[in-house]
Design a protein around this motif. Structure first.
Motif, PDB file in Angstrom:
ATOM      1  N   LYS A   1       0.832  -1.211   0.000  1.00  0.00           N
ATOM      2  CA  LYS A   1       0.000   0.000   0.000  1.00  0.00           C
ATOM      3  C   LYS A   1       0.863   1.256   0.000  1.00  0.00           C
ATOM      4  O   LYS A   1       0.651   2.173  -0.799  1.00  0.00           O
ATOM      5  CB  LYS A   1      -0.934   0.004   1.221  1.00  0.00           C
ATOM      6  CG  LYS A   1      -2.014  -1.062   1.202  1.00  0.00           C
ATOM      7  CD  LYS A   1      -3.017  -0.886   2.300  1.00  0.00           C
ATOM      8  CE  LYS A   1      -2.413  -1.025   3.680  1.00  0.00           C
ATOM      9  NZ  LYS A   1      -1.899  -2.387   3.942  1.00  0.00           N
ATOM     10  N   THR A   2       1.828   1.315   0.910  1.00  0.00           N
ATOM     11  CA  THR A   2       2.630   2.533   1.049  1.00  0.00           C
ATOM     12  C   THR A   2       3.488   2.794  -0.173  1.00  0.00           C
ATOM     13  O   THR A   2       3.567   3.932  -0.652  1.00  0.00           O
ATOM     14  CB  THR A   2       3.514   2.458   2.307  1.00  0.00           C
ATOM     15  OG1 THR A   2       2.674   2.354   3.466  1.00  0.00           O
ATOM     16  CG2 THR A   2       4.380   3.700   2.432  1.00  0.00           C
ATOM     17  N   VAL A   3       4.136   1.773  -0.713  1.00  0.00           N
ATOM     18  CA  VAL A   3       4.959   1.998  -1.908  1.00  0.00           C
ATOM     19  C   VAL A   3       4.079   2.402  -3.084  1.00  0.00           C
ATOM     20  O   VAL A   3       4.485   3.216  -3.934  1.00  0.00           O
ATOM     21  CB  VAL A   3       5.820   0.751  -2.235  1.00  0.00           C
ATOM     22  CG1 VAL A   3       4.968  -0.433  -2.646  1.00  0.00           C
ATOM     23  CG2 VAL A   3       6.839   1.081  -3.323  1.00  0.00           C
ATOM     24  N   THR A   4       2.861   1.896  -3.129  1.00  0.00           N
ATOM     25  CA  THR A   4       1.944   2.271  -4.214  1.00  0.00           C
ATOM     26  C   THR A   4       1.505   3.720  -4.076  1.00  0.00           C
ATOM     27  O   THR A   4       1.529   4.491  -5.043  1.00  0.00           O
ATOM     28  CB  THR A   4       0.728   1.335  -4.232  1.00  0.00           C
ATOM     29  OG1 THR A   4       1.167  -0.010  -4.490  1.00  0.00           O
ATOM     30  CG2 THR A   4      -0.265   1.748  -5.309  1.00  0.00           C
TER      31      THR A   4
ATOM     32  N   ARG B   1       3.287   5.451  10.161  1.00  0.00           N
ATOM     33  CA  ARG B   1       3.860   6.639   9.507  1.00  0.00           C
ATOM     34  C   ARG B   1       4.846   6.288   8.397  1.00  0.00           C
ATOM     35  O   ARG B   1       5.737   7.067   8.065  1.00  0.00           O
ATOM     36  CB  ARG B   1       4.537   7.544  10.549  1.00  0.00           C
ATOM     37  CG  ARG B   1       3.614   8.064  11.618  1.00  0.00           C
ATOM     38  CD  ARG B   1       4.366   8.582  12.839  1.00  0.00           C
ATOM     39  NE  ARG B   1       5.053   7.496  13.504  1.00  0.00           N
ATOM     40  CZ  ARG B   1       6.343   7.507  13.826  1.00  0.00           C
ATOM     41  NH1 ARG B   1       7.091   8.578  13.569  1.00  0.00           N
ATOM     42  NH2 ARG B   1       6.903   6.480  14.428  1.00  0.00           N
ATOM     43  N   ASN B   2       4.671   5.122   7.773  1.00  0.00           N
ATOM     44  CA  ASN B   2       5.617   4.719   6.722  1.00  0.00           C
ATOM     45  C   ASN B   2       5.578   5.648   5.524  1.00  0.00           C
ATOM     46  O   ASN B   2       6.616   5.906   4.896  1.00  0.00           O
ATOM     47  CB  ASN B   2       5.324   3.277   6.287  1.00  0.00           C
ATOM     48  CG  ASN B   2       5.656   2.266   7.360  1.00  0.00           C
ATOM     49  OD1 ASN B   2       6.574   2.469   8.153  1.00  0.00           O
ATOM     50  ND2 ASN B   2       4.907   1.179   7.423  1.00  0.00           N
TER      51      ASN B   2
ATOM     52  N   THR C   1       1.220  -6.716  -6.812  1.00  0.00           N
ATOM     53  CA  THR C   1       2.556  -6.259  -6.462  1.00  0.00           C
ATOM     54  C   THR C   1       3.437  -7.456  -6.107  1.00  0.00           C
ATOM     55  O   THR C   1       2.937  -8.563  -5.885  1.00  0.00           O
ATOM     56  CB  THR C   1       2.506  -5.284  -5.281  1.00  0.00           C
ATOM     57  OG1 THR C   1       1.912  -5.958  -4.151  1.00  0.00           O
ATOM     58  CG2 THR C   1       1.649  -4.062  -5.608  1.00  0.00           C
ATOM     59  N   LYS C   2       4.719  -7.204  -6.063  1.00  0.00           N
ATOM     60  CA  LYS C   2       5.695  -8.254  -5.713  1.00  0.00           C
ATOM     61  C   LYS C   2       5.470  -9.501  -6.574  1.00  0.00           C
ATOM     62  O   LYS C   2       5.423 -10.624  -6.085  1.00  0.00           O
ATOM     63  CB  LYS C   2       5.595  -8.607  -4.219  1.00  0.00           C
ATOM     64  CG  LYS C   2       6.834  -9.264  -3.639  1.00  0.00           C
ATOM     65  CD  LYS C   2       6.679  -9.482  -2.148  1.00  0.00           C
ATOM     66  CE  LYS C   2       7.893 -10.155  -1.553  1.00  0.00           C
ATOM     67  NZ  LYS C   2       7.752 -10.381  -0.092  1.00  0.00           N
ATOM     68  N   PHE C   3       5.343  -9.278  -7.868  1.00  0.00           N
ATOM     69  CA  PHE C   3       4.951 -10.345  -8.788  1.00  0.00           C
ATOM     70  C   PHE C   3       6.177 -11.055  -9.356  1.00  0.00           C
ATOM     71  O   PHE C   3       7.110 -10.417  -9.851  1.00  0.00           O
ATOM     72  CB  PHE C   3       4.125  -9.752  -9.933  1.00  0.00           C
ATOM     73  CG  PHE C   3       3.568 -10.782 -10.881  1.00  0.00           C
ATOM     74  CD1 PHE C   3       2.658 -11.731 -10.436  1.00  0.00           C
ATOM     75  CD2 PHE C   3       3.952 -10.793 -12.210  1.00  0.00           C
ATOM     76  CE1 PHE C   3       2.136 -12.674 -11.307  1.00  0.00           C
ATOM     77  CE2 PHE C   3       3.433 -11.730 -13.092  1.00  0.00           C
ATOM     78  CZ  PHE C   3       2.521 -12.681 -12.635  1.00  0.00           C
TER      79      PHE C   3
ATOM     80  N   ASP D   1      11.094   8.283  -1.821  1.00  0.00           N
ATOM     81  CA  ASP D   1      10.215   7.348  -2.508  1.00  0.00           C
ATOM     82  C   ASP D   1      11.004   6.470  -3.473  1.00  0.00           C
ATOM     83  O   ASP D   1      12.174   6.736  -3.778  1.00  0.00           O
ATOM     84  CB  ASP D   1       9.096   8.103  -3.236  1.00  0.00           C
ATOM     85  CG  ASP D   1       9.629   9.031  -4.303  1.00  0.00           C
ATOM     86  OD1 ASP D   1       9.841   8.567  -5.439  1.00  0.00           O
ATOM     87  OD2 ASP D   1       9.839  10.231  -4.008  1.00  0.00           O
ATOM     88  N   LEU D   2      10.349   5.429  -3.944  1.00  0.00           N
ATOM     89  CA  LEU D   2      11.013   4.433  -4.778  1.00  0.00           C
ATOM     90  C   LEU D   2      11.586   5.037  -6.055  1.00  0.00           C
ATOM     91  O   LEU D   2      12.682   4.660  -6.492  1.00  0.00           O
ATOM     92  CB  LEU D   2      10.015   3.320  -5.134  1.00  0.00           C
ATOM     93  CG  LEU D   2      10.535   2.177  -5.997  1.00  0.00           C
ATOM     94  CD1 LEU D   2      11.606   1.388  -5.250  1.00  0.00           C
ATOM     95  CD2 LEU D   2       9.379   1.256  -6.416  1.00  0.00           C
TER      96      LEU D   2
END
Length: 292
Positions: free
Chosen positions: A16-19, A43-44, A213-215, A260-261
């Motif tokens: 969720k947070t990375v998205t 708070r990530n 995710t993480k596919f 962020d990523l």
């Protein structure tokens, strides 16, 4: 007026947070006006929004979404600028919020006992607290015209915070892993949404889609789950996004960098997948909004 999206799954660790952070970063870089709202006391989201953005655990003075929900400040007062765009940060004490108190501490300290009892009685008879699940929607209404997208990162369980997010949102984006627990959590969320809408017909909420995710594309089991998610999405009246986010080390590492990523690993495979997903996401929202 903005489109409000809750990124939700009743299971933790599904991305969720990375998205939210990657969507917000990408949309902001493309010139969209974006507000991200952190509804998770961990708070990530704040931690990857820029160095020093997260409110320290011991800090009770800095305005956060908790103050907004409690009515101690407006949504506009809690907004700060970050790498992701505008941001309303969470407090580590956010999980303590259980709705509006029948009497506040200030009221209790400043009013005679007889007046306190009369006020509490009046509020109780008038249904005080019955609208606690709609507090966030009311607060966001004051800033909606300022943004193109409002993205909410939610906590991984069904609490009053999550319910507020669903009531405030126009659409739900559901990140999911290719695993049984994640699949079951989507079913639970779908049951929750249908139950809420059955008793609250004014809810506009729709499911924008499911994002895997993480596919691991070479994994046969993962591909079977993807096929299952596509069937599940159709039964829910939504879609499985064609773009999938591949598993990578950078997704596990990026949060420690306090960015962020896309900033941490702009050319990594997960970052490239998310950038492609952003295009699909924009098209999907435009279609749902009748703008396509």
């Amino acid at each position: 007026m903005s489109v409000v999206i809750s990124v939700t799954n009743q299971k933790g660790g599904v991305g969720k947070t990375v998205t939210v952070s990657t969507l917000a970063s990408a949309l902001t870089s493309r010139g969209f006006r974006v507000l991200a709202v952190d509804l998770d006391p961990q708070r990530n989201l704040d931690m990857v929004a820029g160095r020093g953005m997260a409110i320290p655990v011991e800090d009770t003075a800095t305005k956060s979404v908790l103050d907004v929900l409690k009515g101690d400040c407006s949504m506009a007062d809690a907004i700060v600028q970050s790498n992701l765009g505008d941001l309303v940060r969470a407090s580590s004490r956010l999980s303590q919020w259980t709705g509006r108190h029948l009497i506040t501490r200030d009221e209790y300290a400043s009013m005679p006992q007889g007046e306190i009892l009369a006020l509490m009685d009046q509020r109780y008879k008038n249904g005080w607290g019955e609208g606690d699940h709609k507090v966030l929607r009311g607060e966001l209404a004051s800033v909606r015209n300022n943004y193109d997208y409002i993205l909410m990162d939610t906590n991984p369980s069904l609490t009053l915070l999550t319910i507020n997010s669903l009531f405030a949102a126009d659409y739900v984006l559901i990140p999911a892993f290719a695993e049984a627990a994640s699949r079951d959590a989507i079913r639970e969320l779908w049951d929750t949404i249908r139950g809420l809408k059955a008793f609250n017909p004014e809810m506009r909420l729709q499911i924008a889609g499911i994002l895997i995710t993480k596919f691991a594309s070479r994994n046969l089991t993962a591909r079977k789950y993807a096929e299952g998610y596509e069937k599940m999405a159709k039964s829910m009246g939504t879609i499985l996004f064609q773009q999938k986010i591949r598993q990578s080390i950078s997704v596990a590492e990026y949060s420690t960098s306090q960015e962020d990523l896309l900033r941490y690993d702009p050319t990594g495979k997960s970052s490239l997948d998310y950038l492609a997903f952003v295009d699909e996401f924009i098209r999907r929202i435009d279609t749902l909004e009748g703008r396509a």
